[in-house]
Design a protein around this motif. Structure first.
Motif, PDB file in Angstrom:
ATOM      1  N   TRP A 256      -0.038  -4.914  -1.194  1.00 31.84           N
ATOM      2  CA  TRP A 256      -0.422  -5.411  -0.231  1.00 31.84           C
ATOM      3  C   TRP A 256       1.944  -4.489   0.569  1.00 31.84           C
ATOM      4  O   TRP A 256       1.814  -4.040   1.551  1.00 31.84           O
ATOM      5  N   ASN A 257       2.765  -4.962  -0.189  1.00 30.64           N
ATOM      6  CA  ASN A 257       3.946  -4.750  -0.513  1.00 30.64           C
ATOM      7  C   ASN A 257       4.646  -3.096  -0.402  1.00 30.64           C
ATOM      8  O   ASN A 257       5.651  -2.422   0.627  1.00 30.64           O
TER       9      ASN A 257
ATOM     10  N   PHE B 194       5.407   0.957   0.715  1.00 30.68           N
ATOM     11  CA  PHE B 194       5.961   1.144   1.568  1.00 30.68           C
ATOM     12  C   PHE B 194       6.107   2.385   1.702  1.00 30.68           C
ATOM     13  O   PHE B 194       5.770   3.948   2.910  1.00 30.68           O
ATOM     14  N   MET B 195       6.668   3.096  -0.105  1.00 37.26           N
ATOM     15  CA  MET B 195       7.034   4.499   0.645  1.00 37.26           C
ATOM     16  C   MET B 195       6.488   5.469   0.565  1.00 37.26           C
ATOM     17  O   MET B 195       6.283   6.781   1.758  1.00 37.26           O
TER      18      MET B 195
ATOM     19  N   PRO C 234       3.524  -3.203   6.384  1.00 38.66           N
ATOM     20  CA  PRO C 234       4.403  -3.079   6.261  1.00 38.66           C
ATOM     21  C   PRO C 234       4.745  -1.053   7.190  1.00 38.66           C
ATOM     22  O   PRO C 234       6.248  -1.527   7.722  1.00 38.66           O
TER      23      PRO C 234
ATOM     24  N   VAL D 155       5.375  -2.213  11.161  1.00 40.52           N
ATOM     25  CA  VAL D 155       6.011  -4.057  10.887  1.00 40.52           C
ATOM     26  C   VAL D 155       7.841  -2.750  11.132  1.00 40.52           C
ATOM     27  O   VAL D 155       7.922  -2.792  11.868  1.00 40.52           O
TER      28      VAL D 155
ATOM     29  N   GLY E 161       3.961 -10.309   9.931  1.00 40.53           N
ATOM     30  CA  GLY E 161       4.607  -9.168   8.775  1.00 40.53           C
ATOM     31  C   GLY E 161       4.385 -10.438   7.536  1.00 40.53           C
ATOM     32  O   GLY E 161       3.930 -10.046   6.270  1.00 40.53           O
ATOM     33  N   LEU E 162       5.093 -11.027   7.752  1.00 34.48           N
ATOM     34  CA  LEU E 162       5.857 -11.881   6.573  1.00 34.48           C
ATOM     35  C   LEU E 162       4.891 -13.306   6.336  1.00 34.48           C
ATOM     36  O   LEU E 162       4.322 -13.350   4.851  1.00 34.48           O
TER      37      LEU E 162
ATOM     38  N   MET F 285       1.742 -12.651   3.010  1.00 38.11           N
ATOM     39  CA  MET F 285       2.340 -12.676   2.009  1.00 38.11           C
ATOM     40  C   MET F 285       2.881 -14.296   1.082  1.00 38.11           C
ATOM     41  O   MET F 285       2.769 -14.502   0.463  1.00 38.11           O
TER      42      MET F 285
ATOM     43  N   VAL G 130       9.038 -11.996  -3.047  1.00 37.59           N
ATOM     44  CA  VAL G 130       7.115 -12.062  -2.519  1.00 37.59           C
ATOM     45  C   VAL G 130       6.826 -11.280  -1.325  1.00 37.59           C
ATOM     46  O   VAL G 130       6.192 -10.828  -0.917  1.00 37.59           O
ATOM     47  N   ILE G 131       7.875 -11.765  -0.468  1.00 34.06           N
ATOM     48  CA  ILE G 131       7.500 -10.482   0.992  1.00 34.06           C
ATOM     49  C   ILE G 131       8.021  -9.229   1.229  1.00 34.06           C
ATOM     50  O   ILE G 131       8.968  -9.290   0.031  1.00 34.06           O
ATOM     51  N   SER G 132       7.239  -8.634   1.769  1.00 35.68           N
ATOM     52  CA  SER G 132       7.733  -7.054   2.062  1.00 35.68           C
ATOM     53  C   SER G 132       9.263  -6.786   2.039  1.00 35.68           C
ATOM     54  O   SER G 132       9.661  -7.466   2.754  1.00 35.68           O
TER      55      SER G 132
ATOM     56  N   VAL H 109      10.133  -4.166   3.622  1.00 35.83           N
ATOM     57  CA  VAL H 109      10.532  -4.434   5.060  1.00 35.83           C
ATOM     58  C   VAL H 109      10.846  -5.244   6.083  1.00 35.83           C
ATOM     59  O   VAL H 109      11.775  -5.105   6.469  1.00 35.83           O
ATOM     60  N   VAL H 110      10.268  -6.378   5.811  1.00 31.29           N
ATOM     61  CA  VAL H 110      10.341  -7.599   6.455  1.00 31.29           C
ATOM     62  C   VAL H 110      11.735  -8.245   5.997  1.00 31.29           C
ATOM     63  O   VAL H 110      12.535  -8.154   7.181  1.00 31.29           O
TER      64      VAL H 110
ATOM     65  N   PHE I  41      14.863   1.630  -2.585  1.00 28.26           N
ATOM     66  CA  PHE I  41      14.455   2.476  -2.039  1.00 28.26           C
ATOM     67  C   PHE I  41      14.223   1.678  -0.381  1.00 28.26           C
ATOM     68  O   PHE I  41      14.825   2.181   0.092  1.00 28.26           O
ATOM     69  N   ASP I  42      13.180   0.938  -0.731  1.00 25.98           N
ATOM     70  CA  ASP I  42      12.187   0.747   0.976  1.00 25.98           C
ATOM     71  C   ASP I  42      13.304   0.161   1.467  1.00 25.98           C
ATOM     72  O   ASP I  42      13.640  -0.198   2.982  1.00 25.98           O
TER      73      ASP I  42
END
Lengths: 283, 302
Positions: A214-215, A217-218, A233, A236, A257-258, A261, B125-127, B129-130, B237-238
């Motif tokens: 889910w998280n 991104f790359m 992600p 967002v 986006g948060l 999760m 646990v949060i992305s 990116v956020v 990275f992210d």
């Protein structure tokens, strides 16, 4: 024990108070930025510029309405559900099949095959990023959902294999052997004996795969470029990251986006923390 | 009547079942992880630069040319230095803090432990990116941080920071400390409680219990945590990509971003990018080896 506690010295009391102060400090540190974000997502951008720290004078929903539509969130959330769901199910099925074979069917290749999966626990995404990008392009899977899913499954496999094999090894051989004597095929044994017994560790693997996928991104960022394939992600980042002055909308997008999760975490708190502890066994 | 007739039949069926169970997963894994890893090392030794992979322009081996190029590039050292800062913050910040929090919660030194644990772990646990965009806005000149500073110091002026990596390090500490807390709590729970009780009855203080019972029992976990922190830090990275993109002027760049820029920004230089990732893997493995060596050398029984 009781009377020792009751006769606590003043020093011990001070210690207790200090411990509380420190713990509360860390808790506030952990959640204040998130509360700040949520609070400001209900302010108009004009209000935010004048009132950056306080509560909104008027709670407005317009940021959410705007962000939801302009950020194309329904599509992003649907995509993320598909990527995460397919990856998790496929990872569970493939890794537990192989884990069962490694643990219960004698074969000389197991040492090497299982070993190669365990090495995978140490490999990094960075070292496969460029080759994967080139290979996915070469086989014509660039900008397809399959071109995202196959790498996702492969990346999640090592942990599934590792935890699955460890667990299935602990199931008594006698169970498998007596089923064999009764004429059951390995497939039947897998479905009717192994799968039900391995459910607890499957939950751990599923939770780790869900959070990881889910998280992520790359990879998805470099393996796709089309809007229709973006995950939450990436969406967002593209939408909220580009809003450098429209804070209300940016914050609303971040909250959207948060939330998934957050809900997942609060629902599976115990299992998630168990999974983190299990994952740390590697190394 | 048994289904299996002869030993040879049984062996054959066993082998067939083994391979049908193993192959689907193994093929996926090999094609997206094992092969690309090897491929990456090979690419780093060639002059391949875009175009068709096979059957296109002939690709020739150039030896360690790109590695040589890397070691004279000042940005490589800048990225490496920033990565080492992250490693330091992770090993000497996240792990001790995580241990402290786990210890307080596990020993029941505060009530509502469950609440504290849930909240402190939440950021993990949060992305990313956020988290990255949130903190970027928080620390920005127009964000809450300058405002917050003015509450304490009315003459605070926002200026271009001379340490642009500070906010990044802070966010890394903020985000991942909870993970180590959870790892330590899980392992503290494995320690036999009666040993601690017995020590208490014999008059051991909280500090002595910690020093002579708990820490020795956790030495293995501490090493594993250090390894996780090291490999995690090198991979970061992210968060940085989203928070600073490596800027301003590459001051917050790390190896993974340096590599990403070489491969996907402007004219791609795939061999150089792969040389960077190979060096990253080597650094990671040597630091992990070093950690294991330190553990071996200075005691700590698993």
């Amino acid at each position: 024990m009781r009377d020792i506690k009751d006769t606590k010295s003043i020093g011990a009391r001070i210690n207790t108070v200090l411990t509380y102060v420190v713990m509360i400090f860390f808790t506030v540190m952990a959640i204040y930025p998130l509360l700040w974000l949520v609070m400001n997502s209900f302010k108009t951008t004009t209000e935010f510029q004048m009132n950056k720290l306080g509560f909104p004078k008027e709670w407005v929903l317009v940021n959410y309405q705007d962000a939801w539509v302009r950020g194309k969130f329904p599509r992003l959330i649907l995509n993320s559900f598909i990527y995460t769901g397919v990856t998790t199910v496929a990872t569970l099925v493939f890794s537990f099949m192989a884990a069962f074979a490694f643990a219960k069917i004698p074969n000389r290749s197991t040492k090497y095959l299982h070993g190669s999966f365990v090495i995978g626990l140490l490999l990094t995404l960075q070292s496969i990023m460029v080759p994967l990008f080139l290979i996915i392009n070469w086989v014509g899977l660039y900008n397809t959902s399959l071109g995202v899913l196959i790498p996702y499954i492969g990346i999640a496999m090592p942990m599934g294999i590792y935890l699955g094999t460890e667990f299935i090894k602990s199931i008594p051989d006698a169970l498998v052997e007596s089923a064999r004597i009764d004429g059951a095929t390995y497939w039947k044994i897998f479905i009717s004996i192994i799968v039900p017994m391995a459910a607890p560790v499957a939950v751990t693997v599923a939770i780790m795969t869900v959070t990881g996928t889910w998280n992520e991104f790359m990879l998805i960022n470099i393996l796709t470029s089309s809007d229709a394939l973006k995950s939450l992600p990436v969406g967002v980042q593209k939408f909220a990251g580009a809003l450098s002055s429209d804070f209300g909308k940016q914050f609303a997008a971040l909250v959207i986006g948060l939330v998934p999760m957050l809900v997942f975490y609060l629902s599976f708190r115990k299992e998630i923390t168990k999974g983190v502890a299990a994952g740390a066994v590697k190394g | 009547m048994p289904k299996v007739h002869t030993l040879a039949d049984a062996k054959r069926e066993q082998r067939r079942a083994y391979w049908t169970l193993v192959l689907p997963g193994f093929l996926i894994y090999i094609s997206v992880m094992a092969f690309p890893t090897v491929f990456s090392v090979i690419l780093s030794l060639t002059d391949y630069n875009g175009g068709r992979l096979f059957g296109g322009k002939p690709v020739s081996f150039v030896g360690f040319k790109w590695y040589g190029r890397l070691f004279v590039d000042e940005y490589f050292y800048l990225a490496l230095k920033n990565n080492l800062w992250i490693v330091l913050v992770s090993v000497f910040g996240q792990i001790p803090l995580g241990f402290f929090l786990a210890y307080v919660l596990h020993r029941g030194l505060v009530r509502y432990g469950d609440f504290f644990q849930t909240m402190i772990y939440l950021p993990t646990v949060i992305s990313t990116v956020v988290i990255g965009i949130l903190w970027k806005s928080f620390f920005a000149p127009y964000g809450a941080f300058p405002e917050l500073m003015r509450l304490f110091n009315p003459s605070y002026e926002y200026g271009i920071s001379s340490h642009p990596l500070f906010p990044v390090l802070f966010v890394i500490l903020w985000m991942y400390t909870g993970m180590y807390m959870i790892i330590f709590i899980a392992n503290l729970q494995k320690i036999d409680g009666s040993v601690i009780e017995a020590a208490k009855i014999d008059g051991a203080s909280e500090g002595q219990t910690l020093r002579y019972i708990i820490l020795p029992a956790l030495s293995g976990v501490l090493v594993v945590s250090a390894i996780l922190a090291i490999s995690g830090s090198l991979k970061s990275f992210d968060l940085i990509y989203v928070m600073t993109g490596g800027g301003p002027a590459n001051r917050t760049t790390v190896l993974s971003i340096y590599m990403f820029d070489k491969a996907f920004k402007g004219a791609p230089n795939y061999p150089l990018a792969n040389a960077i990732s190979t060096v990253m893997v080597l650094i990671s493995f040597s630091l992990i080896g070093l950690t294991k060596w330190v553990e071996h050398k200075f005691g700590g029984k698993e």
